[in-house]
Design a protein around this motif. Structure first.
Motif, PDB file in Angstrom:
ATOM      1  N   SER A   4       0.817  -1.206   0.000  1.00 21.46           N
ATOM      2  CA  SER A   4       0.000   0.000   0.000  1.00 21.46           C
ATOM      3  C   SER A   4       0.857   1.264   0.000  1.00 21.46           C
ATOM      4  O   SER A   4       0.408   2.303  -0.443  1.00 21.46           O
ATOM      5  CB  SER A   4      -0.941   0.010   1.205  1.00 21.46           C
ATOM      6  OG  SER A   4      -0.208   0.071   2.402  1.00 21.46           O
ATOM      7  N   VAL A   5       2.079   1.170   0.494  1.00 22.21           N
ATOM      8  CA  VAL A   5       2.959   2.337   0.514  1.00 22.21           C
ATOM      9  C   VAL A   5       3.598   2.546  -0.861  1.00 22.21           C
ATOM     10  O   VAL A   5       3.816   3.670  -1.279  1.00 22.21           O
ATOM     11  CB  VAL A   5       4.058   2.192   1.600  1.00 22.21           C
ATOM     12  CG1 VAL A   5       5.081   3.302   1.498  1.00 22.21           C
ATOM     13  CG2 VAL A   5       3.436   2.193   2.978  1.00 22.21           C
ATOM     14  N   THR A   6       3.854   1.477  -1.593  1.00 21.19           N
ATOM     15  CA  THR A   6       4.622   1.596  -2.826  1.00 21.19           C
ATOM     16  C   THR A   6       3.842   1.306  -4.101  1.00 21.19           C
ATOM     17  O   THR A   6       4.405   1.380  -5.177  1.00 21.19           O
ATOM     18  CB  THR A   6       5.841   0.649  -2.782  1.00 21.19           C
ATOM     19  OG1 THR A   6       5.359  -0.698  -2.650  1.00 21.19           O
ATOM     20  CG2 THR A   6       6.764   0.999  -1.634  1.00 21.19           C
ATOM     21  N   ALA A   7       2.559   0.958  -4.020  1.00 26.25           N
ATOM     22  CA  ALA A   7       1.785   0.615  -5.213  1.00 26.25           C
ATOM     23  C   ALA A   7       1.702   1.814  -6.158  1.00 26.25           C
ATOM     24  O   ALA A   7       1.528   2.949  -5.715  1.00 26.25           O
ATOM     25  CB  ALA A   7       0.387   0.165  -4.809  1.00 26.25           C
ATOM     26  N   PRO A   8       1.817   1.571  -7.482  1.00 29.01           N
ATOM     27  CA  PRO A   8       1.683   2.671  -8.441  1.00 29.01           C
ATOM     28  C   PRO A   8       0.299   3.326  -8.333  1.00 29.01           C
ATOM     29  O   PRO A   8      -0.703   2.650  -8.085  1.00 29.01           O
ATOM     30  CB  PRO A   8       1.840   1.979  -9.800  1.00 29.01           C
ATOM     31  CG  PRO A   8       2.557   0.709  -9.515  1.00 29.01           C
ATOM     32  CD  PRO A   8       2.112   0.301  -8.127  1.00 29.01           C
ATOM     33  N   VAL A   9       0.248   4.630  -8.517  1.00 24.46           N
ATOM     34  CA  VAL A   9      -0.988   5.395  -8.385  1.00 24.46           C
ATOM     35  C   VAL A   9      -1.604   5.577  -9.769  1.00 24.46           C
ATOM     36  O   VAL A   9      -0.989   6.180 -10.649  1.00 24.46           O
ATOM     37  CB  VAL A   9      -0.712   6.759  -7.716  1.00 24.46           C
ATOM     38  CG1 VAL A   9      -1.977   7.587  -7.640  1.00 24.46           C
ATOM     39  CG2 VAL A   9      -0.109   6.558  -6.328  1.00 24.46           C
ATOM     40  N   THR A  10      -2.820   5.076  -9.947  1.00 24.77           N
ATOM     41  CA  THR A  10      -3.458   5.112 -11.264  1.00 24.77           C
ATOM     42  C   THR A  10      -4.608   6.102 -11.361  1.00 24.77           C
ATOM     43  O   THR A  10      -5.286   6.159 -12.380  1.00 24.77           O
ATOM     44  CB  THR A  10      -3.948   3.703 -11.654  1.00 24.77           C
ATOM     45  OG1 THR A  10      -4.838   3.231 -10.629  1.00 24.77           O
ATOM     46  CG2 THR A  10      -2.774   2.741 -11.803  1.00 24.77           C
ATOM     47  N   ALA A  11      -4.843   6.883 -10.308  1.00 22.74           N
ATOM     48  CA  ALA A  11      -5.839   7.960 -10.329  1.00 22.74           C
ATOM     49  C   ALA A  11      -5.250   9.148  -9.572  1.00 22.74           C
ATOM     50  O   ALA A  11      -4.679   8.971  -8.496  1.00 22.74           O
ATOM     51  CB  ALA A  11      -7.144   7.503  -9.677  1.00 22.74           C
ATOM     52  N   PRO A  12      -5.369  10.366 -10.111  1.00 22.06           N
ATOM     53  CA  PRO A  12      -4.732  11.513  -9.446  1.00 22.06           C
ATOM     54  C   PRO A  12      -5.243  11.756  -8.033  1.00 22.06           C
ATOM     55  O   PRO A  12      -4.464  12.153  -7.164  1.00 22.06           O
ATOM     56  CB  PRO A  12      -5.052  12.691 -10.363  1.00 22.06           C
ATOM     57  CG  PRO A  12      -6.225  12.260 -11.179  1.00 22.06           C
ATOM     58  CD  PRO A  12      -6.127  10.767 -11.300  1.00 22.06           C
ATOM     59  N   SER A  13      -6.500  11.494  -7.778  1.00 26.65           N
ATOM     60  CA  SER A  13      -7.048  11.730  -6.435  1.00 26.65           C
ATOM     61  C   SER A  13      -6.471  10.773  -5.396  1.00 26.65           C
ATOM     62  O   SER A  13      -6.583  11.032  -4.195  1.00 26.65           O
ATOM     63  CB  SER A  13      -8.576  11.602  -6.461  1.00 26.65           C
ATOM     64  OG  SER A  13      -8.946  10.291  -6.867  1.00 26.65           O
TER      65      SER A  13
END
Length: 135
Positions: A4-13
């Motif tokens: 959860s700390v390092t997962a890629p972010v796929t939505a800007p929010s």
């Protein structure tokens, strides 16, 4: 380090909450992955750092040892760009007992990369602070 700390972010929010998890885990490397390589950070209105200066500024806040609270107020998305307005609070005591109180409304610009991952391009914690012209 959790996914959860390092997962890629796929939505800007979702980017501010990824930053919050990494910040509260005191994981500078995870935070750094949330930024574009040339991203800038505004230290105070008119004072901008990038690269090692940006990392050093982040490390200084991590060194406080105080968790951050953060609320996303708005996320305005346009194509591969987004503007984030986030209220944050860092309040407590450092290990030496010194009181700390940092709060504000950050205005951040984020961009979706070719890999589909959103990252900070401009980190502006002072956000809506106004600079008063000096005579």
């Amino acid at each position: 380090m959790t996914a959860s700390v390092t997962a890629p972010v796929t939505a800007p929010s979702e980017l501010p909450n990824a930053f919050l998890r990494a910040f509260n885990a005191r994981d500078l490397e995870a935070i750094d992955r949330l930024f574009e390589p040339g991203a800038v950070r505004v230290l105070t209105p008119g004072e901008v750092v990038t690269g090692d200066g940006r990392r050093a500024a982040t490390a200084s806040f991590l060194a406080l040892g105080i968790p951050m609270k953060l609320t996303v107020r708005h996320c305005y998305e346009y194509g591969d760009l987004a503007l984030l307005l986030c209220d944050y609070l860092i309040k407590g005591a450092k290990p030496d007992g010194t009181s700390v109180h940092h709060e504000g409304t950050a205005t951040d610009v984020v961009r979706r990369g070719a890999d589909g991952v959103w990252r900070y391009a401009i980190d502006n914690p002072p956000g809506i602070d106004r600079v008063t012209a000096k005579p």
